[in-house]
Write an enzyme that holds these catalytic residues in place. Structure first.
Site, short mmCIF file in Angstrom:
data_model
loop_
_atom_site.label_atom_id
_atom_site.label_comp_id
_atom_site.label_asym_id
_atom_site.label_seq_id
_atom_site.Cartn_x
_atom_site.Cartn_y
_atom_site.Cartn_z
N TYR A 105 -3.26 -7.86 3.09
CA TYR A 105 -2.64 -6.55 3.31
C TYR A 105 -1.78 -6.27 2.08
CZ TYR A 105 0.38 -2.93 5.30
OH TYR A 105 1.09 -1.77 5.51
N ASP A 144 -6.85 -4.20 3.72
CA ASP A 144 -6.27 -2.92 3.33
C ASP A 144 -5.68 -3.12 1.94
OD1 ASP A 144 -4.77 -0.67 2.88
OD2 ASP A 144 -3.54 -0.84 4.70
#
Length: 254
Positions: A105, A144
């Site tokens: 992330y 992400d």
């Protein structure tokens, strides 16, 4: 083998919105999540047939990652290099005989770009880490990544130029990583496919009108590219402001 990556923007909330139905329907070998937003003991997921690996942020209700897998790894690490921990719970690496699976992330540089310099330093660190892994065996890298790499990867490129997630600096870091021996699996199969996004603002009717960004990825070592059988984006799956991205790769089960 099937891999899924999804920024769930809070796993407890996502579970209430159908996460488990999707999880079992997609039947992945590896299911990676970002932004779990919880601490150890705050949720108990009964995922029959899957081992669970969680990396929690020290800060409550913030960041966090997890990997659920049918395949027991040789090793598991939760940081970068010799530092097997990091305060924001942003990275997990599973090692197998012939490859690594890494979920991340990536830090957001923030709307006012106050975290941009920290973000760029992160990019340098993670690239070195991935290249060190790649020197040993193939790498499947997902998550992400908080950047729309090309203009085709967001709806309004001109008006967003220079904004967080679409700065020249962030985009260049992605370009550098790809040039170092990685392949964007979705663009490998669909180099010109437009209007395929993975994140939409919660503003009224933005998702309905598909005004989005593609910021969630599966990148693989270039030697794995010929083994990519499918790369898809499940835009109709709700439960988060992101949707799941999928990679199907011709790999031997280990």
């Amino acid at each position: 083998m099937k891999f899924v990556s999804w920024n769930v923007n809070g796993i407890r909330a996502c579970v209430k919105k159908g996460f488990l139905d999707y999880f079992y329907e997609v039947d992945a070998d590896f299911f990676c999540i970002q932004e779990s937003k919880l601490q150890e003991g705050q949720i108990e997921l009964d995922l029959d047939g899957y081992d669970q690996y969680w990396n929690y942020a020290l800060r409550k209700g913030y960041s966090g990652t997890a990997i659920f897998t049918k395949h027991k790894p040789l090793t598991v690490s939760y940081g970068i290099g010799d530092n097997d921990s990091e305060e924001e719970g942003r990275i997990i690496t599973l090692e197998y005989k012939n490859y690594y699976v890494v979920t991340v992330y990536t830090p957001n540089s923030k709307r006012d770009l106050t975290r941009l310099s920290e973000r760029l330093q992160w990019e340098d660190t993670i690239q070195k880490y991935l290249l060190d892994l790649k020197a040993k065996k193939s790498v499947i890298y997902c998550g992400d990544l908080n950047v729309a790499h090309q203009e085709i990867d967001l709806k309004n490129a001109r008006s967003n130029r220079g904004n967080s997630g679409f700065t020249d600096e962030e985009r260049e870091k992605m370009t550098t990583l790809l040039k170092s021996g990685f392949v964007d699996s979705f663009r490998y199969l669909y180099p010109e496919k437009e209007d395929m996004f993975t994140w939409w603002s919660y503003m009224s009717k933005v998702r309905e009108r598909n005004i989005g960004w593609r910021i969630d990825y599966f990148l693989v070592s270039e030697e794995l590219a010929p083994r990519i059988s499918e790369a898809s984006i499940h835009t109709k799956i709700m439960g988060s402001d992101h949707c799941p991205v999928i990679l199907e790769l011709e790999l031997e089960t280990e």
